[in-house]
Design a protein around this motif. Structure first.
Motif, PDB file in Angstrom:
ATOM      1  N   GLN A 191       0.732  -1.170  -0.047  1.00 19.94           N
ATOM      2  CA  GLN A 191      -0.056  -0.195  -0.029  1.00 19.94           C
ATOM      3  C   GLN A 191       0.756   1.340  -0.040  1.00 19.94           C
ATOM      4  O   GLN A 191       0.414   2.251  -0.621  1.00 19.94           O
ATOM      5  CB  GLN A 191      -0.686  -0.050   1.220  1.00 19.94           C
ATOM      6  CG  GLN A 191      -1.775   1.141   1.411  1.00 19.94           C
ATOM      7  CD  GLN A 191      -2.651   1.272   2.659  1.00 19.94           C
ATOM      8  OE1 GLN A 191      -2.968   0.159   3.002  1.00 19.94           O
ATOM      9  NE2 GLN A 191      -2.827   2.363   3.078  1.00 19.94           N
ATOM     10  N   VAL A 192       2.041   1.069   0.615  1.00 21.44           N
ATOM     11  CA  VAL A 192       2.936   2.360   0.664  1.00 21.44           C
ATOM     12  C   VAL A 192       3.878   2.669  -0.511  1.00 21.44           C
ATOM     13  O   VAL A 192       3.711   3.784  -1.068  1.00 21.44           O
ATOM     14  CB  VAL A 192       3.827   2.069   1.994  1.00 21.44           C
ATOM     15  CG1 VAL A 192       4.977   3.179   1.836  1.00 21.44           C
ATOM     16  CG2 VAL A 192       3.046   2.346   3.293  1.00 21.44           C
ATOM     17  N   LEU A 193       4.075   1.368  -0.915  1.00 20.24           N
ATOM     18  CA  LEU A 193       4.897   1.552  -2.253  1.00 20.24           C
ATOM     19  C   LEU A 193       4.279   1.670  -3.578  1.00 20.24           C
ATOM     20  O   LEU A 193       4.900   2.407  -4.387  1.00 20.24           O
ATOM     21  CB  LEU A 193       5.864   0.183  -2.487  1.00 20.24           C
ATOM     22  CG  LEU A 193       6.739  -0.271  -1.259  1.00 20.24           C
ATOM     23  CD1 LEU A 193       7.478  -1.679  -1.801  1.00 20.24           C
ATOM     24  CD2 LEU A 193       7.849   0.884  -1.074  1.00 20.24           C
ATOM     25  N   ALA A 194       3.022   1.467  -3.678  1.00 18.89           N
ATOM     26  CA  ALA A 194       2.224   1.348  -4.970  1.00 18.89           C
ATOM     27  C   ALA A 194       2.388   2.562  -5.519  1.00 18.89           C
ATOM     28  O   ALA A 194       2.241   2.785  -6.838  1.00 18.89           O
ATOM     29  CB  ALA A 194       0.806   1.005  -4.567  1.00 18.89           C
ATOM     30  N   PRO A 195       1.947   3.774  -4.742  1.00 19.46           N
ATOM     31  CA  PRO A 195       1.660   5.122  -5.611  1.00 19.46           C
ATOM     32  C   PRO A 195       3.136   5.649  -6.147  1.00 19.46           C
ATOM     33  O   PRO A 195       2.843   6.157  -7.248  1.00 19.46           O
ATOM     34  CB  PRO A 195       1.489   6.215  -4.448  1.00 19.46           C
ATOM     35  CG  PRO A 195       0.878   5.215  -3.257  1.00 19.46           C
ATOM     36  CD  PRO A 195       1.648   4.026  -3.400  1.00 19.46           C
ATOM     37  N   ALA A 196       4.216   5.018  -5.771  1.00 26.64           N
ATOM     38  CA  ALA A 196       5.581   5.486  -6.214  1.00 26.64           C
ATOM     39  C   ALA A 196       6.218   4.609  -6.996  1.00 26.64           C
ATOM     40  O   ALA A 196       7.031   4.833  -7.928  1.00 26.64           O
ATOM     41  CB  ALA A 196       6.235   6.177  -5.338  1.00 26.64           C
ATOM     42  N   ALA A 197       5.981   3.324  -6.798  1.00 23.54           N
ATOM     43  CA  ALA A 197       7.084   2.331  -7.104  1.00 23.54           C
ATOM     44  C   ALA A 197       6.601   1.913  -8.616  1.00 23.54           C
ATOM     45  O   ALA A 197       5.471   1.722  -8.797  1.00 23.54           O
ATOM     46  CB  ALA A 197       6.988   1.110  -6.370  1.00 23.54           C
ATOM     47  N   PRO A 198       7.538   1.831  -9.533  1.00 23.71           N
ATOM     48  CA  PRO A 198       7.023   1.367 -11.004  1.00 23.71           C
ATOM     49  C   PRO A 198       7.025  -0.090 -11.000  1.00 23.71           C
ATOM     50  O   PRO A 198       6.039  -0.860 -11.940  1.00 23.71           O
ATOM     51  CB  PRO A 198       8.355   1.768 -11.831  1.00 23.71           C
ATOM     52  CG  PRO A 198       9.229   1.759 -10.961  1.00 23.71           C
ATOM     53  CD  PRO A 198       8.923   2.178  -9.925  1.00 23.71           C
ATOM     54  N   GLY A 199       7.442  -0.717  -9.994  1.00 28.94           N
ATOM     55  CA  GLY A 199       7.097  -2.280 -10.124  1.00 28.94           C
ATOM     56  C   GLY A 199       8.070  -2.981  -9.073  1.00 28.94           C
ATOM     57  O   GLY A 199       8.776  -2.259  -8.285  1.00 28.94           O
ATOM     58  N   VAL A 200       7.828  -4.315  -8.748  1.00 26.27           N
ATOM     59  CA  VAL A 200       8.519  -4.849  -7.465  1.00 26.27           C
ATOM     60  C   VAL A 200       9.029  -6.257  -8.357  1.00 26.27           C
ATOM     61  O   VAL A 200       8.380  -6.999  -8.878  1.00 26.27           O
ATOM     62  CB  VAL A 200       7.553  -5.159  -6.461  1.00 26.27           C
ATOM     63  CG1 VAL A 200       6.375  -5.751  -6.666  1.00 26.27           C
ATOM     64  CG2 VAL A 200       8.430  -5.990  -5.344  1.00 26.27           C
ATOM     65  N   ALA A 201      10.321  -6.561  -8.042  1.00 30.49           N
ATOM     66  CA  ALA A 201      10.713  -7.689  -8.358  1.00 30.49           C
ATOM     67  C   ALA A 201      10.393  -8.913  -7.309  1.00 30.49           C
ATOM     68  O   ALA A 201      10.421  -8.706  -6.137  1.00 30.49           O
ATOM     69  CB  ALA A 201      12.138  -7.726  -8.431  1.00 30.49           C
ATOM     70  N   VAL A 202      10.050 -10.228  -7.857  1.00 28.64           N
ATOM     71  CA  VAL A 202       9.719 -11.113  -7.067  1.00 28.64           C
ATOM     72  C   VAL A 202      10.368 -12.662  -7.556  1.00 28.64           C
ATOM     73  O   VAL A 202      10.767 -12.795  -8.613  1.00 28.64           O
ATOM     74  CB  VAL A 202       8.094 -11.580  -7.300  1.00 28.64           C
ATOM     75  CG1 VAL A 202       7.282 -10.237  -6.559  1.00 28.64           C
ATOM     76  CG2 VAL A 202       7.863 -11.948  -8.488  1.00 28.64           C
ATOM     77  N   GLU A 203      10.739 -13.256  -6.394  1.00 25.26           N
ATOM     78  CA  GLU A 203      11.294 -14.537  -6.763  1.00 25.26           C
ATOM     79  C   GLU A 203      10.820 -15.462  -7.715  1.00 25.26           C
ATOM     80  O   GLU A 203       9.511 -15.727  -7.482  1.00 25.26           O
ATOM     81  CB  GLU A 203      11.792 -15.299  -5.298  1.00 25.26           C
ATOM     82  CG  GLU A 203      12.765 -14.031  -4.735  1.00 25.26           C
ATOM     83  CD  GLU A 203      13.199 -15.152  -3.391  1.00 25.26           C
ATOM     84  OE1 GLU A 203      14.421 -14.791  -2.750  1.00 25.26           O
ATOM     85  OE2 GLU A 203      12.121 -15.541  -2.568  1.00 25.26           O
ATOM     86  N   ASP A 204      11.359 -16.184  -8.528  1.00 24.86           N
ATOM     87  CA  ASP A 204      10.832 -17.082  -9.418  1.00 24.86           C
ATOM     88  C   ASP A 204      11.736 -18.576  -9.406  1.00 24.86           C
ATOM     89  O   ASP A 204      12.755 -18.248  -9.979  1.00 24.86           O
ATOM     90  CB  ASP A 204      10.456 -16.546 -10.750  1.00 24.86           C
ATOM     91  CG  ASP A 204       9.687 -17.616 -11.835  1.00 24.86           C
ATOM     92  OD1 ASP A 204       9.040 -18.338 -11.276  1.00 24.86           O
ATOM     93  OD2 ASP A 204       9.909 -17.505 -13.086  1.00 24.86           O
ATOM     94  N   PRO A 205      11.274 -19.577  -8.852  1.00 25.98           N
ATOM     95  CA  PRO A 205      10.148 -19.426  -8.225  1.00 25.98           C
ATOM     96  C   PRO A 205       9.880 -19.061  -6.824  1.00 25.98           C
ATOM     97  O   PRO A 205      11.067 -18.615  -6.296  1.00 25.98           O
ATOM     98  CB  PRO A 205       9.960 -21.142  -7.851  1.00 25.98           C
ATOM     99  CG  PRO A 205      11.399 -21.391  -7.759  1.00 25.98           C
ATOM    100  CD  PRO A 205      12.062 -20.544  -9.129  1.00 25.98           C
ATOM    101  N   GLY A 206       8.685 -18.747  -6.037  1.00 19.82           N
ATOM    102  CA  GLY A 206       8.671 -18.082  -4.823  1.00 19.82           C
ATOM    103  C   GLY A 206       7.113 -18.468  -4.420  1.00 19.82           C
ATOM    104  O   GLY A 206       6.319 -18.881  -4.986  1.00 19.82           O
ATOM    105  N   TRP A 207       7.229 -17.926  -3.086  1.00 18.19           N
ATOM    106  CA  TRP A 207       5.886 -18.065  -2.362  1.00 18.19           C
ATOM    107  C   TRP A 207       4.955 -17.010  -3.273  1.00 18.19           C
ATOM    108  O   TRP A 207       4.920 -15.848  -2.945  1.00 18.19           O
ATOM    109  CB  TRP A 207       6.103 -17.791  -1.045  1.00 18.19           C
ATOM    110  CG  TRP A 207       4.769 -17.843  -0.187  1.00 18.19           C
ATOM    111  CD1 TRP A 207       3.986 -16.671   0.464  1.00 18.19           C
ATOM    112  CD2 TRP A 207       3.857 -18.872   0.009  1.00 18.19           C
ATOM    113  NE1 TRP A 207       2.965 -17.166   1.212  1.00 18.19           N
ATOM    114  CE2 TRP A 207       2.723 -18.652   0.753  1.00 18.19           C
ATOM    115  CE3 TRP A 207       3.976 -20.255  -0.458  1.00 18.19           C
ATOM    116  CZ2 TRP A 207       1.958 -19.444   1.241  1.00 18.19           C
ATOM    117  CZ3 TRP A 207       2.986 -21.221  -0.096  1.00 18.19           C
ATOM    118  CH2 TRP A 207       1.862 -20.696   0.593  1.00 18.19           C
ATOM    119  N   PHE A 208       3.644 -17.719  -3.784  1.00 19.17           N
ATOM    120  CA  PHE A 208       2.843 -16.765  -4.377  1.00 19.17           C
ATOM    121  C   PHE A 208       2.058 -15.729  -3.889  1.00 19.17           C
ATOM    122  O   PHE A 208       1.594 -14.939  -4.284  1.00 19.17           O
ATOM    123  CB  PHE A 208       1.906 -17.845  -5.425  1.00 19.17           C
ATOM    124  CG  PHE A 208       1.251 -18.867  -4.361  1.00 19.17           C
ATOM    125  CD1 PHE A 208      -0.097 -18.192  -3.920  1.00 19.17           C
ATOM    126  CD2 PHE A 208       1.667 -19.985  -4.278  1.00 19.17           C
ATOM    127  CE1 PHE A 208      -0.851 -19.297  -3.247  1.00 19.17           C
ATOM    128  CE2 PHE A 208       0.987 -20.840  -3.675  1.00 19.17           C
ATOM    129  CZ  PHE A 208      -0.336 -20.579  -2.783  1.00 19.17           C
TER     130      PHE A 208
END
Length: 483
Positions: A191-208
């Motif tokens: 909620q805090v990051l969404a207004p300014a962050a263009p995106g977030v990297a997630v681990e693949d594979p990872g906890w969905f």
């Protein structure tokens, strides 16, 4: 007489229609209808004849007649000392019961190997109840009527002391925000990051679950490959994101430990780009081989949001966790947690604080480490006996945690193997459940709830499931390591 009467003792609405029938007949029909409609369920205790008669303004004979009739019909049952209850299986009794069928088939053996859950049978109930009783009866532990949004101050201090001692985080009580668990904390971060962050990297594979929470807040998720050294930091740089979600201490599901070189590189990337690292300290308490590994946030708190919980160490149903934000994000994250309006209960917070301070938490962790290590080693030995895995001391990725990832022959159909295992009495999860891009086939096996006595049986079932339909073993050899 009014047609509706409410028995205040049980808050049950009794409908007595004015149709001219005797009152005992109308009461019998009303209770019969309540049972049929499900308002009175199996085992429900009905009021005594005296109490119900007083509520309805009638004689006890009326109520007794209704109870006797419904008991004869099989809808109620009366036992000495336990009152009158709705029968466990309400049904009209017939004069000649159906003939007994042949002996039923015994239930199929079943073992649940889904990862992500501890053995809740190992929950230290006696010690927990002592802590709960203490905080509810000792005036010094009296719960605040209006608890702060960050959580009970006593628990903040206790968690901070634990994180300093066990995870290497240089934090004070005011740095800790109490949450309902990792997903709750992640929702606040997203909620805090969404207004300014263009995106977030997630681990693949990872906890969905964590990437689903991020996506639900409007964050674009970019999958980044995980190898035996952890998440690929160079790929994060190329992804064009300003945040990353990772599990440095024990990556799920590969079990990889983020190498020292990549830890330094990840922190340097965050510093250069004013980026945020969300650290999921998954399974960090259960390390069996090698030296303990400190939290990434212990190296630098300026860009790391640390998430922890008791879902694996105690019980996921407690819904109790914590979030340690960078100083610059504390105000925004505290506001996000407060607006969610779903913090854990204060008695549970204080009970956990006492549980930790009394030493019961450390004793429980020591006991469960022994238990889980035995289960891991027993399963690995059984898999090795069926030529499905290697020795515990040679298998990477399983030095910690409550699961292992078992590679399958290269041409295996994961879902077909899982389906055959289900038919053999074993529930397992394919690796593809946690991947975004294709990877070699594998099974993710949770051993936390697997009794050692069943490990050989499970390994045999897995070997059977890997056989082809005509019963011959697939020719390919399984990869000689765990990913």
């Amino acid at each position: 007489m009014p047609s509706d009467r409410t028995n205040q003792a049980t808050a049950l609405l009794i409908e007595l229609p004015g149709d001219g029938r005797p009152m005992h007949a109308r009461l019998t029909g009303a209770i019969r209808a309540a049972i049929a409609q499900g308002r009175l369920g199996p085992g429900h205790l009905l009021p005594s004849s005296r109490a119900l008669a007083t509520e309805l303004g009638c004689s006890r004979w009326v109520v007794n007649e209704a109870y006797v009739q419904l008991t004869a019909e099989g809808r109620l049952e009366t036992r000495q000392g336990s009152g009158t209850r709705v029968a466990a299986y309400p049904a009209v009794r017939t004069a000649s019961p159906p003939a007994a069928s042949a002996d039923p088939e015994p239930p199929a053996s079943h073992v649940d190997l889904r990862p992500g859950a501890p053995d809740v049978n190992g929950f230290p109930a006696a010690a927990w109840l002592r802590s709960l009783h203490h905080v509810l009866t000792d005036p010094a532990w009296s719960p605040p009527v209006f608890p702060p949004a960050a959580g009970a101050p006593r628990l903040q201090q206790t968690v901070a002391a634990y994180l300093r001692r066990a995870r290497g985080l240089p934090v004070d009580g005011d740095d800790v925000i109490i949450t309902c668990g990792t997903s709750h904390g992640m929702a606040a971060v997203a909620q805090v990051l969404a207004p300014a962050a263009p995106g977030v990297a997630v681990e693949d594979p990872g906890w969905f679950r964590l990437r689903e929470v991020a996506a639900a807040a409007g964050l674009r998720t970019e999958p980044v490959t995980v190898d035996e050294h952890g998440i690929d930091v160079r790929a994060i740089s190329r992804a064009g994101v300003t945040a990353v979600i990772c599990a440095p201490a024990h990556q799920f599901p590969t079990g990889a430990l983020l190498s020292p070189e990549r830890r330094r590189a990840l922190l340097a990337w965050a510093s250069r780009n004013a980026a945020t690292i969300v650290e999921d300290d998954y399974d960090a308490e259960f390390r069996y081989d090698g030296r303990p590994v400190g939290a990434l946030a212990g190296l630098s708190r300026d860009h790391v949001v640390y998430l922890g919980s008791v879902s694996k160490t105690l019980h996921p149903g407690l819904r109790l966790g914590w979030l340690v934000p960078p100083p610059a994000l504390r105000g925004a994250l505290l506001a996000a947690v407060e607006t969610s309006g779903a913090g854990p209960g204060i008695p549970e917070q204080l009970a956990f604080a006492h549980f930790v301070e009394s030493g019961a938490y450390d004793r429980h962790l020591r006991q469960m480490r022994k238990t889980y290590r035995q289960r891991r080693d027993t399963l690995l030995h059984a898999l090795h006996e069926h030529h499905l895995a290697v020795r515990p001391d040679a298998a990477p990725g399983i030095a910690a945690g409550l699961h292992l990832t078992l590679p399958l022959p290269s041409r295996s159909d994961e879902h077909a193997v899982v389906s055959r295992l289900a038919g053999l009495g074993v529930t397992a999860i394919p690796l593809s459940r946690y991947t975004i891009r294709p990877r070699p086939p594998a099974l993710v096996l949770g051993f936390g709830r697997l009794p050692p006595s069943r490990a050989g049986w499970v390994a045999g079932r897995i070997a059977m499931a890997l056989q082809s339909r005509n019963g011959t073993q697939q020719a390919e050899r399984i990869d000689d390591r765990l990913v």
